[in-house]
Design an enzyme around this catalytic site. Sequence first.
Site, PDB file in Angstrom:
ATOM      1  N   TYR A  91      24.166  32.413  50.347  1.00 30.93           N
ATOM      2  CA  TYR A  91      23.290  31.247  50.449  1.00 30.93           C
ATOM      3  C   TYR A  91      24.077  30.095  51.048  1.00 30.93           C
ATOM      4  O   TYR A  91      25.045  29.624  50.471  1.00 30.93           O
ATOM      5  CB  TYR A  91      22.764  30.884  49.068  1.00 30.93           C
ATOM      6  CG  TYR A  91      21.777  29.734  49.014  1.00 30.93           C
ATOM      7  CD1 TYR A  91      21.192  29.199  50.154  1.00 30.93           C
ATOM      8  CD2 TYR A  91      21.421  29.191  47.799  1.00 30.93           C
ATOM      9  CE1 TYR A  91      20.286  28.159  50.076  1.00 30.93           C
ATOM     10  CE2 TYR A  91      20.513  28.149  47.718  1.00 30.93           C
ATOM     11  CZ  TYR A  91      19.950  27.636  48.848  1.00 30.93           C
ATOM     12  OH  TYR A  91      19.061  26.603  48.781  1.00 30.93           O
ATOM     13  N   LYS A 119      20.967  33.695  53.768  1.00 31.15           N
ATOM     14  CA  LYS A 119      19.907  32.687  53.691  1.00 31.15           C
ATOM     15  C   LYS A 119      20.505  31.377  54.184  1.00 31.15           C
ATOM     16  O   LYS A 119      21.469  30.873  53.608  1.00 31.15           O
ATOM     17  CB  LYS A 119      19.401  32.512  52.261  1.00 31.15           C
ATOM     18  CG  LYS A 119      18.423  31.356  52.112  1.00 31.15           C
ATOM     19  CD  LYS A 119      18.098  31.076  50.652  1.00 31.15           C
ATOM     20  CE  LYS A 119      17.240  29.823  50.537  1.00 31.15           C
ATOM     21  NZ  LYS A 119      16.966  29.481  49.131  1.00 31.15           N
TER      22      LYS A 119
END
Length: 167
Positions: A91, A119
């Site tokens: 992330y 992400k």
Amino acid sequence: GTVGENCSLSTAEKVQVIEAAVDVAKGKVPVVAGVAEFTTAFAIDTARAARKAGVDGIMLMPALVYSAKPHETAAHYRSVGTAIDLPLMVYNNPPIYKNAVTPEILASLADVETIQAFKDSSGDTRAFTDLRNMVGDRFTLFAGLDDTVVESIMLGAVGWVSGMSNA
């Protein structure tokens, strides 16, 4: 993740939330638990607890609180990725965490088999192009910001992990 729940809950409470999600999902959809901890060791412990609770994968934030150097961020992801046997989504949210997971850092982790997805919530969709130029389709890409979904999909993202809809 960054909705605030991770840093607001004790480990036992995190596990209870994960167990509830796994129970509701009943194997019909994958459950991916966010792991955002102050240290790599805490992240490994939380990821292992999530595994025991039945998750299908984790989404790992960089170690929190301090601004890490690129090699420290890479070491964090490598350490967690090699300590667990779950699929791991990296992330990247530098506006919030102040630690960017650059395409160069992610490319250096291509040999860690558990690291499977990325992400990006940086707002700079060039990361997808740069990463594809470095390692091809080694990582599955996901949009992380609600206002860059169209551009992210156009540049190779296969999905969208939305904080707003989760909240």
